[in-house]
Write an enzyme that holds these catalytic residues in place. Structure first.
Site, mmCIF file in Angstrom:
data_model
loop_
_atom_site.group_PDB
_atom_site.id
_atom_site.type_symbol
_atom_site.label_atom_id
_atom_site.label_comp_id
_atom_site.label_asym_id
_atom_site.label_seq_id
_atom_site.Cartn_x
_atom_site.Cartn_y
_atom_site.Cartn_z
ATOM 1 N N ARG A 78 29.634 42.327 41.680
ATOM 2 C CA ARG A 78 28.990 41.045 41.355
ATOM 3 C C ARG A 78 30.073 39.978 41.214
ATOM 4 N NH1 ARG A 78 27.154 38.784 35.738
ATOM 5 N NH2 ARG A 78 26.278 36.838 36.516
ATOM 6 N N HIS A 123 27.816 30.255 38.116
ATOM 7 C CA HIS A 123 28.402 30.843 36.906
ATOM 8 C C HIS A 123 29.203 29.729 36.225
ATOM 9 C CE1 HIS A 123 29.673 34.870 34.983
ATOM 10 N NE2 HIS A 123 30.265 33.942 34.242
ATOM 11 N N GLU A 168 23.642 33.204 32.560
ATOM 12 C CA GLU A 168 23.636 32.860 31.136
ATOM 13 C C GLU A 168 23.352 31.376 30.861
ATOM 14 O OE1 GLU A 168 27.364 34.271 29.551
ATOM 15 O OE2 GLU A 168 26.813 36.354 29.818
ATOM 16 N N ASN A 302 22.904 40.559 30.429
ATOM 17 C CA ASN A 302 24.272 40.672 29.919
ATOM 18 C C ASN A 302 24.178 40.979 28.437
ATOM 19 O OD1 ASN A 302 24.968 39.843 32.457
ATOM 20 N ND2 ASN A 302 25.883 37.897 31.839
ATOM 21 N N TYR A 304 26.435 42.258 25.046
ATOM 22 C CA TYR A 304 27.750 42.543 24.465
ATOM 23 C C TYR A 304 27.664 43.052 23.030
ATOM 24 C CZ TYR A 304 29.979 40.518 28.511
ATOM 25 O OH TYR A 304 30.409 40.296 29.803
ATOM 26 N N GLU A 361 26.234 42.558 33.103
ATOM 27 C CA GLU A 361 27.513 42.519 32.380
ATOM 28 C C GLU A 361 27.394 43.349 31.111
ATOM 29 O OE1 GLU A 361 29.183 38.656 31.347
ATOM 30 O OE2 GLU A 361 28.614 37.875 33.314
HETATM 31 O O1 IFM Z 1 33.647 36.215 30.449
HETATM 32 C C1 IFM Z 1 32.309 36.050 30.092
HETATM 33 C C2 IFM Z 1 31.458 35.856 31.334
HETATM 34 O O2 IFM Z 1 31.880 34.798 32.110
HETATM 35 C C3 IFM Z 1 30.018 35.598 30.932
HETATM 36 N N1 IFM Z 1 29.558 36.602 30.026
HETATM 37 C C4 IFM Z 1 30.378 36.941 28.890
HETATM 38 C C5 IFM Z 1 31.792 37.233 29.341
HETATM 39 C C6 IFM Z 1 32.663 37.584 28.109
HETATM 40 O O3 IFM Z 1 32.699 36.525 27.236
#
Ligand code: IFM
Length: 457
Positions: A78, A123, A168, A302, A304, A361
């Site tokens: 990606r 992005h 995002e 995404n 985290y 992500e």
């Molecule tokens: O680096 C970023 C990415 O560009 C978008 N999602 C979160 C990642 C980590 O912060």
């Protein structure tokens, strides 16, 4: 899948990057300045005043990056397209052929190496010219995004069959207009923040048929950053703050896309707090929600960390003691909470009935660098990916239609406001020599995906 120890056949294993974070070559080949060029060159905006002028120099080193991917054994990659490489100011009527050629060569090389391209159109690095004309808060940019999507898919849509419109939107809308940590760096401007979210979603919806038309038999989706939010205690204050947080972070995007409506409680709250008024919200026109909620082929997720929400506005004497135990943190200070991805995926299935999901992500920042033997032993990154992948597998067995996983990131890169200080890569990048060194996590991921994630049960 008869056993609970492997992934569905044809599961996609990939890595992800984005244009501004890796490419460099900031003004090469007719590329115009992006908002990130401007922002990162504004003193004080980025840690250590770093910028993406060179970044990983991927613009020149891409053949070795494709080799790095091939060696890793991923079946998909990606990446995003730099909009100002294609339309230097945004408002040209014809695309810049030089910019198109760069991506065309990259895509050919990926396909020759059996790596499927998953391409993100936006992005965040939009042309500065479009920002100067008003940016995302102005409806005009919707047409520019659709034009850009049309030309990209017209030229590359014969070979790229997986398209992500935006990455995002929350980061653009909230971090750009409420917290000022991303371009254009405004703060507390809810009117512009909401209009930005709306125009990002609207441009996604309008672009869908254009993309499908130009890129036959392709799939089109959008990537959201989502999380699981929990109140820090059972008090009404924390619960209410958590409802609002979830509303502006998750539901503000999921509801219009999948339920054809905006979360009313978020707008009501903002109005009650005097942060917006009725006329601020007249950017929503008849039929917009029909367009935004057009069927997509997948949702990119995404994930985290989890968000634990404390109501800081209430007198803390009145609030209950903090009850949630926090897990360990990454070097970025983000909580490591693998079961949050399971909870999120189950919510997407039950509350939104989403038919196809990719984890576009997931990853962590740890600073571990080369030891005396030149090896990078990043055991904590291995543990991070492994524990999250196991939770995704659990969700798949509980009925979540998840088709793929993209580790963020292929290599260390420009981490926005944190510059080069936060490292998310499976490969270490020496930002002086630009040498890439596969970390232990790279070798682990390679082995793991070579068996389609099969583990001893
Ligand atoms: O680096 C970023 C990415 O560009 C978008 N999602 C979160 C990642 C980590 O912060």
């Amino acid at each position: 899948m008869s056993e609970h120890n492997s992934f569905p056949e044809n599961f996609i294993w990939g890595t992800a990057t984005s244009s501004y974070q890796i490419e460099g070559a900031a003004d090469v080949g007719g590329k115009g300045p992006s908002v990130w060029d401007t922002f990162s060159h504004t003193p004080g905006k980025i840690k250590d005043n770093d910028n993406g002028d060179i970044a990983c120099n991927h613009y020149y080193l891409w053949p070795q990056d494709v080799a790095l991917m091939k060696e890793l054994g991923i079946n998909a990659y990606r990446f995003s397209i730099s909009w100002p490489r294609i339309f230097p100011t945004g408002s040209e009527s014809k695309p810049n052929q030089f910019g198109l050629d760069f991506y065309s060569k990259l895509i050919d090389a990926l396909l020759e190496n059996d790596i499927i391209p998953y391409t993100t159109l936006n992005h965040w690095d939009i042309p500065q010219g479009l920002e100067d004309a008003g940016g995302w808060p102005k409806r005009k940019i919707v047409d520019e995004f659709v034009k850009y999507s049309y030309h990209i898919t017209h030229h590359l849509g014969d070979r790229v069959k997986h398209w992500i419109t935006h990455n995002e939107p929350w980061c653009v809308s909230y971090l750009g207009y409420i917290e000022g940590r991303k371009p254009p760096g405004l703060i507390h401007n809810w009117a512009k923040s909401l209009a930005t979210a709306h125009h990002l979603l609207l441009s996604h919806g309008i672009a869908i048929p254009e993309i499908r038309n130009n890129s036959k038999h392709s799939e089109v989706g959008i990537t959201l950053n989502l999380n699981t939010a929990v109140p820090a205690s059972g008090s009404i204050y924390d619960k209410d703050a958590c409802r609002f947080y979830d509303g502006q972070f998750n539901r503000l995007y999921l509801d219009p896309l999948y339920k054809k409506e905006y979360p009313e409680d978020v707008f009501e709250d903002l109005k009650a707090r005097g942060l917006v008024n009725d006329s601020d919200c007249n950017f929503i026109k008849d039929n917009d929600l029909n367009i935004i909620s057009r069927h997509t082929d997948f949702l990119g997720v995404n994930y985290y960390n989890r968000a634990v929400i404390r109501n800081e506005d209430v007198d803390q004497e009145l609030n209950s003691p903090w009850e949630v135990e926090l897990g360990p943190k990454t070097d970025f200070g983000w909580e490591i909470y693998p079961s949050g991805i399971y909870d999120l995926l189950m919510r997407l299935k039950t509350e939104y009935a989403i038919n196809n999901i990719y984890i576009t992500e997931n990853g962590c920042s740890f600073k571990d660098g080369p030891n005396s033997k030149g090896e990078v032993e990043d055991e904590r990154r291995i543990e991070y990916h492994h524990s999250h992948i196991k939770e995704i597998k659990r969700a798949i067995y509980d009925g979540v239609p998840c088709q793929g996983y993209f580790a963020w990131s292929l290599m260390d890169n420009f981490e926005w406001g944190q510059g080069f200080s936060q490292r998310f890569g499976l490969a270490w990048v020496d930002f002086k020599t630009l040498k890439r060194i596969p970390k232990a996590s790279y070798h682990w991921y390679k082995k793991f995906i070579s068996t389609n994630g099969q583990e001893e049960s």
